[in-house]
Motif scaffolding. Structure first.
Motif, PDB file in Angstrom:
ATOM      1  N   GLY A 113      49.401  68.873  26.492  1.00  0.00           N
ATOM      2  CA  GLY A 113      48.633  69.615  25.498  1.00  0.00           C
ATOM      3  C   GLY A 113      47.926  70.835  26.053  1.00  0.00           C
ATOM      4  N   LYS A 114      48.058  71.058  27.357  1.00  0.00           N
ATOM      5  CA  LYS A 114      47.387  72.210  27.972  1.00  0.00           C
ATOM      6  C   LYS A 114      48.280  73.442  27.953  1.00  0.00           C
ATOM      7  N   LEU A 115      47.676  74.599  27.773  1.00  0.00           N
ATOM      8  CA  LEU A 115      48.442  75.842  27.851  1.00  0.00           C
ATOM      9  C   LEU A 115      48.771  76.128  29.317  1.00  0.00           C
ATOM     10  N   ALA A 116      50.016  76.550  29.546  1.00  0.00           N
ATOM     11  CA  ALA A 116      50.418  76.857  30.930  1.00  0.00           C
ATOM     12  C   ALA A 116      51.356  78.052  30.959  1.00  0.00           C
ATOM     13  N   ILE A 117      51.225  78.847  32.024  1.00  0.00           N
ATOM     14  CA  ILE A 117      52.251  79.853  32.303  1.00  0.00           C
ATOM     15  C   ILE A 117      53.100  79.293  33.444  1.00  0.00           C
ATOM     16  N   THR A 118      54.402  79.512  33.338  1.00  0.00           N
ATOM     17  CA  THR A 118      55.321  78.858  34.265  1.00  0.00           C
ATOM     18  C   THR A 118      56.217  79.878  34.937  1.00  0.00           C
ATOM     19  N   PHE A 119      56.123  79.965  36.245  1.00  0.00           N
ATOM     20  CA  PHE A 119      57.134  80.709  37.003  1.00  0.00           C
ATOM     21  C   PHE A 119      57.095  80.334  38.475  1.00  0.00           C
ATOM     22  N   PRO A 120      58.222  80.537  39.167  1.00  0.00           N
ATOM     23  CA  PRO A 120      58.352  79.997  40.526  1.00  0.00           C
ATOM     24  C   PRO A 120      57.903  80.971  41.608  1.00  0.00           C
ATOM     25  N   MET A 121      56.617  81.242  41.644  1.00  0.00           N
ATOM     26  CA  MET A 121      56.118  82.222  42.627  1.00  0.00           C
ATOM     27  C   MET A 121      55.190  81.585  43.650  1.00  0.00           C
ATOM     28  N   GLY A 122      55.003  80.259  43.592  1.00  0.00           N
ATOM     29  CA  GLY A 122      54.048  79.634  44.517  1.00  0.00           C
ATOM     30  C   GLY A 122      52.702  80.321  44.408  1.00  0.00           C
ATOM     31  N   ASP A 123      52.113  80.627  45.579  1.00  0.00           N
ATOM     32  CA  ASP A 123      50.812  81.311  45.550  1.00  0.00           C
ATOM     33  C   ASP A 123      50.979  82.807  45.830  1.00  0.00           C
ATOM     34  N   LYS A 124      52.188  83.308  45.681  1.00  0.00           N
ATOM     35  CA  LYS A 124      52.446  84.722  45.990  1.00  0.00           C
ATOM     36  C   LYS A 124      52.058  85.616  44.808  1.00  0.00           C
ATOM     37  N   ARG A 125      51.863  86.887  45.148  1.00  0.00           N
ATOM     38  CA  ARG A 125      51.397  87.821  44.113  1.00  0.00           C
ATOM     39  C   ARG A 125      52.572  88.576  43.476  1.00  0.00           C
ATOM     40  N   LEU A 126      52.496  88.682  42.160  1.00  0.00           N
ATOM     41  CA  LEU A 126      53.532  89.354  41.376  1.00  0.00           C
ATOM     42  C   LEU A 126      53.062  90.773  41.051  1.00  0.00           C
ATOM     43  N   PRO A 127      53.770  91.794  41.561  1.00  0.00           N
ATOM     44  CA  PRO A 127      53.436  93.146  41.126  1.00  0.00           C
ATOM     45  C   PRO A 127      53.779  93.283  39.641  1.00  0.00           C
ATOM     46  N   SER A 128      52.829  93.702  38.847  1.00  0.00           N
ATOM     47  CA  SER A 128      53.070  93.758  37.407  1.00  0.00           C
ATOM     48  C   SER A 128      52.279  94.908  36.794  1.00  0.00           C
ATOM     49  N   ILE A 129      52.583  95.204  35.529  1.00  0.00           N
ATOM     50  CA  ILE A 129      52.057  96.442  34.927  1.00  0.00           C
ATOM     51  C   ILE A 129      52.174  96.324  33.402  1.00  0.00           C
ATOM     52  N   SER A 130      51.409  97.109  32.691  1.00  0.00           N
ATOM     53  CA  SER A 130      51.645  97.268  31.252  1.00  0.00           C
ATOM     54  C   SER A 130      52.743  98.306  31.091  1.00  0.00           C
ATOM     55  N   CYS A 131      53.736  98.046  30.218  1.00  0.00           N
ATOM     56  CA  CYS A 131      54.817  99.044  30.107  1.00  0.00           C
ATOM     57  C   CYS A 131      54.295 100.343  29.495  1.00  0.00           C
ATOM     58  N   GLU A 132      53.163 100.303  28.791  1.00  0.00           N
ATOM     59  CA  GLU A 132      52.543 101.564  28.336  1.00  0.00           C
ATOM     60  C   GLU A 132      52.239 102.460  29.535  1.00  0.00           C
ATOM     61  N   ASP A 133      51.847 101.842  30.639  1.00  0.00           N
ATOM     62  CA  ASP A 133      51.493 102.624  31.825  1.00  0.00           C
ATOM     63  C   ASP A 133      52.720 103.164  32.565  1.00  0.00           C
ATOM     64  N   ILE A 134      53.885 102.547  32.335  1.00  0.00           N
ATOM     65  CA  ILE A 134      55.105 103.086  32.962  1.00  0.00           C
ATOM     66  C   ILE A 134      55.381 104.471  32.383  1.00  0.00           C
ATOM     67  N   GLY A 135      55.315 104.581  31.062  1.00  0.00           N
ATOM     68  CA  GLY A 135      55.545 105.889  30.419  1.00  0.00           C
ATOM     69  C   GLY A 135      54.511 106.913  30.848  1.00  0.00           C
ATOM     70  N   LYS A 136      53.267 106.475  30.963  1.00  0.00           N
ATOM     71  CA  LYS A 136      52.215 107.422  31.377  1.00  0.00           C
ATOM     72  C   LYS A 136      52.421 107.880  32.824  1.00  0.00           C
ATOM     73  N   CYS A 137      52.880 106.973  33.675  1.00  0.00           N
ATOM     74  CA  CYS A 137      53.175 107.373  35.066  1.00  0.00           C
ATOM     75  C   CYS A 137      54.364 108.336  35.097  1.00  0.00           C
TER      76      CYS A 137
END
Ligand SMILES: NC(=O)c1ccc[n+]([C@@H]2O[C@H](COP(=O)([O-])OP(=O)(O)OC[C@H]3O[C@@H](n4cnc5c(N)ncnc54)[C@H](OP(=O)(O)O)[C@@H]3O)[C@@H](O)[C@H]2O)c1
Length: 316
Positions: A184-208
């Motif tokens: 019953g708990k909300l969870a995000i699921t992906f196989p990254m262990g404790d590593k950091r995911l470089p991520s961004i808002s796609c709005e910022d891709i266009g601005k860059c």
């Protein structure tokens, strides 16, 4: 106003291209104007872009001549491929080749190619920590883009290769947001262990991208990587918990489990996350948050993006 330089934008009704068109339209006094490329000038999204002030023209990335026509007379071209429309690395390469050739034939002065790394540089096909997919790729939607860089550089185009990052909007449109587990708990699921995911808002891709065009020749001939934040699954879950006002946990699963989830492209995504986990240092080294902020002073981190977008994330 006819002296403004035209930026022809592929994928203009989509996430990356759309964000660039909006960035150009939002700066009405600037030196550029937007030419939005779509397969259907009569679609609702295309008409909305025309109403907002963009020139809207038709082209298909399968059709070289349509691209040549769409790029003609433009100063710049923003090129992006659509892996998730067809799931084929070979098609993605053909589309990139068509865009590079169209840029050459039309003589545009600055091309931005939205790319990603060829992961086979770090994980050769002989490395069996992850399966080989589509016969000759480890992460097809990365490897094909990385391989396609050569279509632009071999033609000696004035190109900036722009390596993007995982969009936070995937939580809204791509099913990677919090989901209720059996407990019953909300969870995000992906196989990254404790590593950091470089991520961004796609709005910022266009601005860059807009920031790159604005700087003239400064980034021509360069490869740059952008992100809004390097953030671990646990940190993302904590930010979601705070923004949504209910607990979200991070569910780290082995890559082979993620690959078996069964949604289209799960194998490619599983390999992608595993690559980002196993080569965290190298992958992060290819992205520069301060450069992204220099190109786009509005650059958001995950918390800022969530504050604006949390209500758009579908929760079961
Ligand atoms: N999701 C992520 O986290 C992420 C991160 C980094 C990179 N990427 C990459 O981003 C790429 C997709 O970009 P996006 O997210 O901006 O795509 P998107 O939002 O799905 O946009 C797709 C747009 O492309 C146009 N399009 C589709 N097929 C076309 C064709 N044959 N010819 C011309 N236009 C076509 C469509 O426009 P019309 O219908 O108007 O023609 C559509 O609006 C993928 O290759 C993906 O690997 C994604």
């Amino acid at each position: 106003m006819s002296d403004k330089k035209v930026i022809a934008v592929v994928g203009a009704t989509g996430a990356q291209g759309g964000s660039l068109v909006r960035a150009i339209l939002d700066n009405k006094n600037a030196e550029f104007k937007a030419r939005a490329i779509t397969r259907d000038v009569n679609s609702e999204k295309a008409r909305a872009l025309a109403n907002a002030g963009a020139e809207v023209v038709e082209a298909d990335v399968n059709d070289l001549q349509s691209l040549v026509k769409a790029f003609e007379g433009a100063y710049g071209a923003f090129c992006v491929t659509f892996f998730w429309e067809h799931f084929s690395a070979e098609k993605e390469k053909l589309h990139a080749k068509n865009m590079a050739e169209a840029a050459k034939q039309s003589g545009v002065q600055h091309v931005i190619w939205s790319s990603l790394e060829d992961t086979r540089r770090w994980i050769p096909l002989s490395d069996d920590r992850m399966p080989t997919l589509q016969d000759k790729y480890k992460v097809p939607h990365f490897d094909a883009k990385g391989e396609a860089n050569a279509f632009f550089t071999d033609r000696h185009l004035p190109v900036t290769i722009l390596n993007t990052s995982f969009y936070w909007e995937n939580m809204i449109y791509f099913g990677t947001g919090p989901k209720k587990g059996e407990n019953g708990k909300l969870a995000i699921t992906f196989p990254m262990g404790d590593k950091r995911l470089p991520s961004i808002s796609c709005e910022d891709i266009g601005k860059c991208a807009y920031g790159i065009f604005k700087r003239g020749s400064e980034y021509i001939g360069k490869t740059i990587g952008i992100a809004g934040e390097f953030i671990s699954g646990a940190q993302m879950a904590a930010a979601l918990t705070k923004a949504l006002g209910q607990e979200v946990v991070y569910n780290d699963v082995p890559p082979e489990v993620y690959r078996s989830f069964g949604f289209p492209g799960a194998d490619d995504m599983g390999n992608m996350f595993q690559f980002k986990r196993d080569f965290e240092k190298e992958y992060i080294a290819g992205r520069d948050i301060s450069l992204a902020r220099k190109l786009n002073p509005d650059l958001q981190d995950f918390g800022t993006w969530l504050a604006k977008n949390k209500d758009r994330i579908p929760l079961e």
